[in-house]
Design a protein around this motif. Sequence first.
Motif, PDB file in Angstrom:
ATOM      1  N   UNK A 311       5.787   9.321 -15.964  1.00 48.47           N
ATOM      2  CA  UNK A 311       6.803  10.168 -15.665  1.00 48.47           C
ATOM      3  C   UNK A 311       7.444   9.769 -14.363  1.00 48.47           C
ATOM      4  N   UNK A 312       8.611   9.306 -14.315  1.00 53.79           N
ATOM      5  CA  UNK A 312       9.409   8.954 -13.125  1.00 53.79           C
ATOM      6  C   UNK A 312       9.654   9.973 -12.320  1.00 53.79           C
ATOM      7  N   UNK A 313      10.054   9.874 -11.126  1.00 56.18           N
ATOM      8  CA  UNK A 313      10.504  11.003 -10.201  1.00 56.18           C
ATOM      9  C   UNK A 313      11.724  11.702 -10.699  1.00 56.18           C
ATOM     10  N   UNK A 314      12.723  10.982 -11.194  1.00 54.20           N
ATOM     11  CA  UNK A 314      13.886  11.587 -11.965  1.00 54.20           C
ATOM     12  C   UNK A 314      13.436  12.788 -13.027  1.00 54.20           C
ATOM     13  N   UNK A 315      12.388  11.733 -14.219  1.00 51.93           N
ATOM     14  CA  UNK A 315      12.383  12.746 -14.963  1.00 51.93           C
ATOM     15  C   UNK A 315      11.388  14.045 -14.473  1.00 51.93           C
ATOM     16  N   UNK A 316      10.498  13.889 -13.617  1.00 58.51           N
ATOM     17  CA  UNK A 316       9.668  15.095 -13.194  1.00 58.51           C
ATOM     18  C   UNK A 316      10.477  15.997 -12.774  1.00 58.51           C
ATOM     19  N   UNK A 317      11.744  15.653 -11.610  1.00 55.80           N
ATOM     20  CA  UNK A 317      12.747  16.580 -11.134  1.00 55.80           C
ATOM     21  C   UNK A 317      13.644  17.354 -12.329  1.00 55.80           C
ATOM     22  N   UNK A 318      13.925  16.489 -13.234  1.00 53.64           N
ATOM     23  CA  UNK A 318      14.607  17.165 -14.350  1.00 53.64           C
ATOM     24  C   UNK A 318      13.846  17.933 -15.317  1.00 53.64           C
ATOM     25  N   UNK A 319      12.535  18.144 -15.377  1.00 53.25           N
ATOM     26  CA  UNK A 319      11.592  18.782 -16.068  1.00 53.25           C
ATOM     27  C   UNK A 319      11.507  19.889 -15.047  1.00 53.25           C
ATOM     28  N   UNK A 341       3.114   3.436  -3.320  1.00 52.96           N
ATOM     29  CA  UNK A 341       3.803   2.424  -3.632  1.00 52.96           C
ATOM     30  C   UNK A 341       4.088   2.987  -5.207  1.00 52.96           C
ATOM     31  N   UNK A 342       3.379   3.915  -5.913  1.00 51.90           N
ATOM     32  CA  UNK A 342       3.379   4.314  -7.319  1.00 51.90           C
ATOM     33  C   UNK A 342       4.782   5.102  -7.405  1.00 51.90           C
ATOM     34  N   UNK A 343       5.451   4.705  -8.260  1.00 49.02           N
ATOM     35  CA  UNK A 343       6.724   5.248  -8.750  1.00 49.02           C
ATOM     36  C   UNK A 343       6.468   6.288  -9.819  1.00 49.02           C
ATOM     37  N   UNK A 344       5.809   6.642 -10.405  1.00 49.06           N
ATOM     38  CA  UNK A 344       5.443   7.399 -11.774  1.00 49.06           C
ATOM     39  C   UNK A 344       4.112   8.375 -11.594  1.00 49.06           C
ATOM     40  N   UNK A 345       4.137   9.459 -12.179  1.00 55.03           N
ATOM     41  CA  UNK A 345       3.049  10.118 -12.393  1.00 55.03           C
ATOM     42  C   UNK A 345       2.734  10.191 -14.075  1.00 55.03           C
ATOM     43  N   UNK A 346       1.141  10.575 -14.071  1.00 57.08           N
ATOM     44  CA  UNK A 346       0.660  10.615 -15.626  1.00 57.08           C
ATOM     45  C   UNK A 346       0.118  11.721 -15.847  1.00 57.08           C
ATOM     46  N   UNK A 347      -0.256  12.283 -16.604  1.00 61.15           N
ATOM     47  CA  UNK A 347      -1.018  13.676 -16.668  1.00 61.15           C
ATOM     48  C   UNK A 347      -2.278  13.583 -16.163  1.00 61.15           C
TER      49      UNK A 347
END
Length: 384
Positions: A311-319, A341-347
């Motif tokens: 999940x990218x930052x934009x996807x996280x914000x959107x959710x 440096x990581x640009x996304x999250x996982x569960x």
Amino acid sequence: TTRTPENLRQLMTQVYGSTVAAWCQAFDPMGRGFVTFCQFCQAMPKCELSGNVQGLWKQLAGERDALEFRGIDANAQAQLDACRAFLLDTFGTLCAAWHKGLNSASLKKLRQEDFVDACARMEMPSEVSPPVLFKLLLRRHGQLSVGQEDLRSLLVGVRPPDRAAVWGDDEGAKVRASPSASGKSTRAGCGATKGVEFGDIGVRTAAEFRDLLAAQFGSPFAAWRQALDRDQNGVVTLSDFCEACRNMGVVGAKRLFGELDVAKKGQLRLEDFHAETAQGLRDLEALLSERHRDPREGWTAWFDKDHRRRCSEEQFVEGCVALKAPFDARRLFKLLIPERGRLFLTFDDIWLDLNRNCFQTGTKDAKSLLKASAPAKSAEVPQR
């Protein structure tokens, strides 16, 4: 559905990042070196594989009662074996290999280019492919660098009784925490009232300590999980805290613990270490729990709609906006990032999937289908 070993390897890599990571986390988390057929079946839902599991077992194990990792991915095992043999011949133990060979520059983490350069500098044998080996050492999706703990993947294929000797002592940590390195003993440091030493940096307050760890590990949550709550039970005792500080070369742990433990409970939780992160997580989990059976289902529905497992930052914000979250989504995203440096999250960066029994799949075994189709038995009244 017919499944092949290649299907299994693909799914292991898709879900966990590599076959080695899948083996260590889903198949053999206890490090026994093998799995039985029952354990193999239990690992299949974790790799999202359904179908003829018994036929797949036969292809992999033949008539044997147990299956080793090399039976699933012989090429990966060959890479691990060749690298481990070289490091042991050259340095004696894997810990020594990290401090004296791979990490001779005393970096906390090595990115792929640094790792490849280190392998070339040590003249790693030609049968080892450093880029391939680097990917085998990664333990989760999105991980961009490897540290000393990631070398534990090289223990796959080693007999359990021999693993302690192969791993060795953490010589670097002993040096950092030794009297010669800090100018005072670790035991004396636990009662120190002056500044706390973190390597060559003086830390005088718990707030400075917290900020320093967050900068080192990428975020407050990453610092909590990777440095303090390493067994991931949600609680850090004084003993746990002192051990973590020793591993990082920090003295004055007892005073720091007392400053963080405002309520004097004798243990720390995430809210004691970083209240903002803890509150954000509680709010996020509450929003998902209101709409779904569990956080994983909610995460997939709101933050992983394309099933890419990230999940990218934009996807996280959107959710979060769609969920009408009461917190600053961008701020929380940065508080949860698992490494710099990581640009996304996982569960798995946020939650531990401790209850694997809640996993559901559309494919059931014959016994489950028969049980489901059987008529319900009415309660029998005992005869007098």
